[in-house]
Design a protein around this motif. Structure first.
Motif, mmCIF file in Angstrom:
data_model
loop_
_atom_site.group_PDB
_atom_site.id
_atom_site.type_symbol
_atom_site.label_atom_id
_atom_site.label_comp_id
_atom_site.label_asym_id
_atom_site.label_seq_id
_atom_site.Cartn_x
_atom_site.Cartn_y
_atom_site.Cartn_z
ATOM 1 N N GLN A 6 -49.093 -58.589 -32.358
ATOM 2 C CA GLN A 6 -49.879 -59.802 -32.229
ATOM 3 C C GLN A 6 -49.629 -60.691 -33.428
ATOM 4 N N THR A 7 -50.001 -61.944 -33.274
ATOM 5 C CA THR A 7 -49.816 -62.887 -34.360
ATOM 6 C C THR A 7 -50.637 -62.446 -35.562
ATOM 7 N N PHE A 8 -49.992 -62.434 -36.733
ATOM 8 C CA PHE A 8 -50.693 -62.012 -37.944
ATOM 9 C C PHE A 8 -51.385 -63.229 -38.537
ATOM 10 N N SER A 9 -52.701 -63.206 -38.549
ATOM 11 C CA SER A 9 -53.467 -64.356 -39.019
ATOM 12 C C SER A 9 -54.835 -63.894 -39.486
ATOM 13 N N LYS A 10 -55.526 -64.803 -40.173
ATOM 14 C CA LYS A 10 -56.893 -64.524 -40.600
ATOM 15 C C LYS A 10 -57.765 -64.229 -39.390
ATOM 16 N N GLU A 11 -57.569 -64.991 -38.311
ATOM 17 C CA GLU A 11 -58.389 -64.821 -37.112
ATOM 18 C C GLU A 11 -58.130 -63.464 -36.450
ATOM 19 N N ALA A 12 -56.851 -63.045 -36.421
ATOM 20 C CA ALA A 12 -56.529 -61.746 -35.829
ATOM 21 C C ALA A 12 -57.149 -60.606 -36.626
ATOM 22 N N LEU A 13 -57.121 -60.722 -37.958
ATOM 23 C CA LEU A 13 -57.738 -59.699 -38.801
ATOM 24 C C LEU A 13 -59.254 -59.696 -38.638
ATOM 25 N N ALA A 14 -59.846 -60.886 -38.555
ATOM 26 C CA ALA A 14 -61.301 -60.984 -38.403
ATOM 27 C C ALA A 14 -61.754 -60.404 -37.071
ATOM 28 N N ALA A 15 -60.918 -60.548 -36.032
ATOM 29 C CA ALA A 15 -61.288 -60.044 -34.704
ATOM 30 C C ALA A 15 -61.408 -58.521 -34.696
ATOM 31 N N LYS A 16 -60.701 -57.852 -35.629
ATOM 32 C CA LYS A 16 -60.752 -56.388 -35.704
ATOM 33 C C LYS A 16 -61.679 -55.898 -36.812
ATOM 34 N N LYS A 17 -62.448 -56.808 -37.379
ATOM 35 C CA LYS A 17 -63.250 -56.479 -38.554
ATOM 36 C C LYS A 17 -64.286 -55.387 -38.271
ATOM 37 N N LYS A 18 -64.974 -55.481 -37.138
ATOM 38 C CA LYS A 18 -66.031 -54.511 -36.854
ATOM 39 C C LYS A 18 -65.488 -53.092 -36.705
ATOM 40 N N PRO A 19 -64.477 -52.843 -35.850
ATOM 41 C CA PRO A 19 -63.952 -51.470 -35.769
ATOM 42 C C PRO A 19 -63.289 -51.017 -37.066
ATOM 43 N N LEU A 486 -55.519 -52.461 -52.614
ATOM 44 C CA LEU A 486 -55.899 -51.349 -51.749
ATOM 45 C C LEU A 486 -56.658 -51.842 -50.522
ATOM 46 N N TYR A 487 -57.600 -52.767 -50.728
ATOM 47 C CA TYR A 487 -58.345 -53.299 -49.590
ATOM 48 C C TYR A 487 -57.393 -54.012 -48.625
ATOM 49 N N CYS A 488 -56.466 -54.779 -49.162
ATOM 50 C CA CYS A 488 -55.508 -55.496 -48.305
ATOM 51 C C CYS A 488 -54.644 -54.521 -47.512
ATOM 52 N N ILE A 489 -54.266 -53.414 -48.150
ATOM 53 C CA ILE A 489 -53.511 -52.376 -47.434
ATOM 54 C C ILE A 489 -54.331 -51.851 -46.264
ATOM 55 N N PHE A 490 -55.590 -51.539 -46.510
ATOM 56 C CA PHE A 490 -56.455 -51.043 -45.434
ATOM 57 C C PHE A 490 -56.490 -52.024 -44.263
ATOM 58 N N GLU A 491 -56.694 -53.306 -44.562
ATOM 59 C CA GLU A 491 -56.773 -54.299 -43.482
ATOM 60 C C GLU A 491 -55.439 -54.472 -42.771
ATOM 61 N N HIS A 492 -54.366 -54.574 -43.528
ATOM 62 C CA HIS A 492 -53.057 -54.819 -42.920
ATOM 63 C C HIS A 492 -52.566 -53.627 -42.110
ATOM 64 N N ARG A 493 -52.943 -52.420 -42.495
ATOM 65 C CA ARG A 493 -52.417 -51.222 -41.826
ATOM 66 C C ARG A 493 -53.387 -50.642 -40.797
ATOM 67 N N PHE A 494 -54.480 -51.334 -40.534
ATOM 68 C CA PHE A 494 -55.428 -50.881 -39.513
ATOM 69 C C PHE A 494 -54.835 -51.137 -38.133
ATOM 70 N N ARG A 495 -54.943 -50.153 -37.248
ATOM 71 C CA ARG A 495 -54.380 -50.250 -35.904
ATOM 72 C C ARG A 495 -55.414 -49.789 -34.868
ATOM 73 N N MET A 496 -55.254 -50.301 -33.646
ATOM 74 C CA MET A 496 -56.116 -49.915 -32.524
ATOM 75 C C MET A 496 -55.230 -49.511 -31.340
ATOM 76 N N ARG A 497 -55.379 -48.257 -30.896
ATOM 77 C CA ARG A 497 -54.699 -47.847 -29.660
ATOM 78 C C ARG A 497 -55.472 -48.384 -28.459
ATOM 79 N N ASN A 498 -56.781 -48.313 -28.572
ATOM 80 C CA ASN A 498 -57.688 -48.909 -27.601
ATOM 81 C C ASN A 498 -59.016 -49.104 -28.319
#
Length: 634
Positions: A6-19, A486-498
């Motif tokens: 998916q497009t890498f953006s602030k909005e894409a990262l924010a959309a996955k913030k809760k999980p 470290l925090y940026c690594i956590f956010e950038h490397r977070f993935r969702m299978r479902n």
């Protein structure tokens, strides 16, 4: 089951913030400190996985910088005497501007509340705004961090900025010093601070390091340690905290030769450069320039600064940060200290926007000169010549009597300190200005601007034959906020299978555990096999985690993935007959079959990047299994 691109953006990262935050909490990567007492804002503890990843990050930093560049690592004290930080300027200037809610008394960092309110306003009302209004707000958001009190107050008035939580008016801005003060010893007479940075310990040890290095330049001092800042309003998780891990380098160079012997090795690398010129034109970072071209075009001041910029870029990519989420932003003239010749921040895109994670600065000779003047100790190196050599020196003539009779007499010491700290380059710049206009305006602090004339300040060039020429080295400083990285690594490397299965896709070098060991069932015959595999891995210094709980293998795979473990070694019934196990990779979920006596070597080679997972799948037979898509244990 692999997450779609998916497009890498602030909005894409924010959309996955809760999980993302649920995973951080569930697997105790980090958590508010003293939480059973309600916690204290800006203080965090790392759990077992978070702590191990942080340690791996520090070790990777050591390998990438200290070992590669032969830096001298120091272990320095956290407590710093008052006089040291008075000399460095921290006592007088280490402040952020603060505003208060006039009714509740709640405190806020002025630039951040301006940014927060205007960003929300721009998001909600941009369709109602003219192009010019949108441009003005966007520029204000970008520049708010550089505002002084008058600009902050004007901005609050212009945009009618109020406390977003209460709607109450805000006070005028005033500086708040961010250091934690303390008494050293029982008498209370020795004042000190918890250090706000680690750099001063390197500067005060310059002479010892120079001697250790045989008197040779260039060389660098480096340290990893805790810094403390009494943040006005900590927020944004690990990004704005009161206690944080720093890694800093002070690289000392001859001011007449800022070339770097290894720069040519990296000169052809292209990296995203967001220069001051582009920022002023509201443009986008350039990605078409090599770092060598940037130096040649004077976009970056010198080779040594550029060398550390490109090495930082490579380090951040090694950490697993997305390349499209990294940029290097040059400081605007309004941001740079009077002594600095060039500064660049490595910034990383997060769900909070672009965040500074590494600062790079050519600090000239300011720090060494200040400490030398305060202690009357020489902080110099020497160019040695094989025969007498004619060299030029620049002598400073400051008319102290004229200052004593002028409007600046109450600032006499500050002016003397400023003039004594001038580098030869700065002396030449001031001399040229004085000769052309008989006036040079120097900003010594937020509250002090001095207008020099030829009657007050002049310079005299002399020539003499010498066998050596002493000089105060300049310093190039890369300063890393490891907690932010470290925090940026956590956010950038977070993935969702479902929606139910989330995980971290970490570089194996950083993972808390490099492999998990999973028997498909609890079986007594598996115990010696588990012991053999773990022992083999430990011989290679490879950390592993055994998960032989009663849960299904699918749930245990999920737990492995949530802990960011890149490889899973599974022991099954076939293991008992042919002494093989399966090796599973976290992103592809592919498994191969490998002999027990080989698997530790394969994992080690994968961790050290000596082979790739593609190499493994081509060499060993694939093992097909359908993983259970079950929700993990909570």
């Amino acid at each position: 089951m692999v997450e779609k691109a998916q497009t890498f953006s602030k909005e894409a990262l924010a959309a996955k913030k809760k999980p993302f935050e649920e995973l951080m909490k569930r697997r105790f990567y980090y958590a508010p400190a003293f939480h059973i007492y309600g916690g204290v804002a800006g203080l965090y503890d790392y759990g077992p996985a978070g702590c191990a990843i942080k340690n791996s990050l520090e070790q990777l930093w050591r390998e990438h910088f200290i070992i590669e560049d032969d830096l001298l690592e120091l272990a320095l004290t956290n407590l710093t005497p008052h006089d040291v930080l008075k000399t460095s300027g921290h006592v007088d200037k280490f402040s952020d501007y603060m505003v208060k809610d006039v009714k509740s008394g709640a405190c806020y960092r002025a630039d951040k509340i301006i940014e927060e309110v205007l960003e929300k306003q721009l998001e909600k009302e941009k369709d109602k705004m003219t192009e010019e209004q949108r441009k003005v707000i966007a520029e204000t958001i970008q520049k708010a961090g550089n505002f002084h009190a008058p600009e902050i107050n004007q901005c609050i008035k212009q945009f009618n900025i109020r406390n977003p939580e209460t709607g109450n008016e805000l006070s005028e801005a005033y500086p708040f010093n961010l250091m934690f003060g303390t008494d050293i010893g029982p008498t209370g007479t020795v004042k000190g601070f918890l250090r706000p940075e680690t750099a001063q310990g390197i500067f005060v040890n310059f002479r010892k390091m120079l001697d250790y290095n045989g008197g040779r330049l260039p060389f660098g001092g480096a340290t990893i340690g805790i810094g403390f800042r009494n943040e006005i309003a900590p927020r944004s998780g690990l990004l704005r905290v009161r206690e944080f891990q720093l890694a800093e380098i002070e690289y000392f160079v001859d001011p007449e030769n800022k070339n770097h012997p290894k720069f040519s090795k990296y000169a052809d690398i292209k990296m995203p450069l967001y220069s001051a010129e582009i920022q002023n034109a509201n443009g986008e970072p350039r990605t078409d320039l090599t770092i060598g071209e940037a130096v040649a075009q004077k976009i970056v001041n010198n080779e040594t600064l550029a060398y550390f910029l490109v090495r930082t870029f490579l380090f951040l990519k090694r950490c697993g940060l997305e390349e499209t989420g990294i940029r290097f932003r040059q400081h605007l003239k309004t941001e740079m200290a009077h002594y600095a010749s060039d500064c660049w921040d490595a910034e990383v895109l997060t769900s909070y926007g672009w965040i500074e994670v590494v600062g790079h600065a050519d600090r000239a000779c300011y720090d060494l000169t200040c400490h030398a003047n305060a202690t009357k100790q020489e902080m110099v190196a020497a160019r040695k010549f094989s025969k007498p050599t004619l060299v030029k020196t620049i002598k400073t003539n400051l008319n102290k009597a004229a200052i004593g009779k002028s409007e600046y007499k109450s600032h006499f010491k500050a002016i003397v300190d400023y003039v004594e700290a001038l580098s030869d380059d700065k002396k030449k710049e001031i001399q040229e200005k004085l000769q052309s206009t008989n006036e040079y305006v120097a900003i010594l602090s937020d509250a002090l601007t001095v207008k020099f004339t030829k009657e007050i300040l002049s310079f005299e060039e002399k020539e003499q034959n010498v066998m050596e020429q002493k000089f105060t080295p300049h310093v190039i400083e890369p300063a890393f906020g490891l907690g932010r990285i470290l925090y940026c690594i956590f956010e950038h490397r977070f993935r969702m299978r479902n929606e139910r299965r989330t995980y971290l896709s970490l570089p194996a070098k950083l993972a808390a555990y490099k492999a998990s060991i999973l028997p498909v069932i609890s079986h007594a015959d598996f115990a010696p096999i588990i012991q053999k595999i773990t022992s083999n891995l430990k011989r290679f210094g490879i950390s592993s985690k055994v998960d032989d709980g009663g849960s299904s293998i699918g749930k245990r795979y999920s737990r492995t993935d949530e802990l960011g473990i890149p490889f899973a070694i599974t022991i099954d019934q076939q293991t008992l007959t042919d002494h093989s196990v399966t090796l599973r990779e976290v992103d592809t979920l592919l498994q191969v079959r490998i002999k027990i006596d080989e698997v530790h070597q394969v994992v080690r080679d994968l961790v050290e990047c000596e082979i790739t997972w593609k190499d493994v799948t081509e060499k060993y037979p694939k093992f097909t299994v359908k993983e259970e898509d079950e929700e993990d244990d909570k």
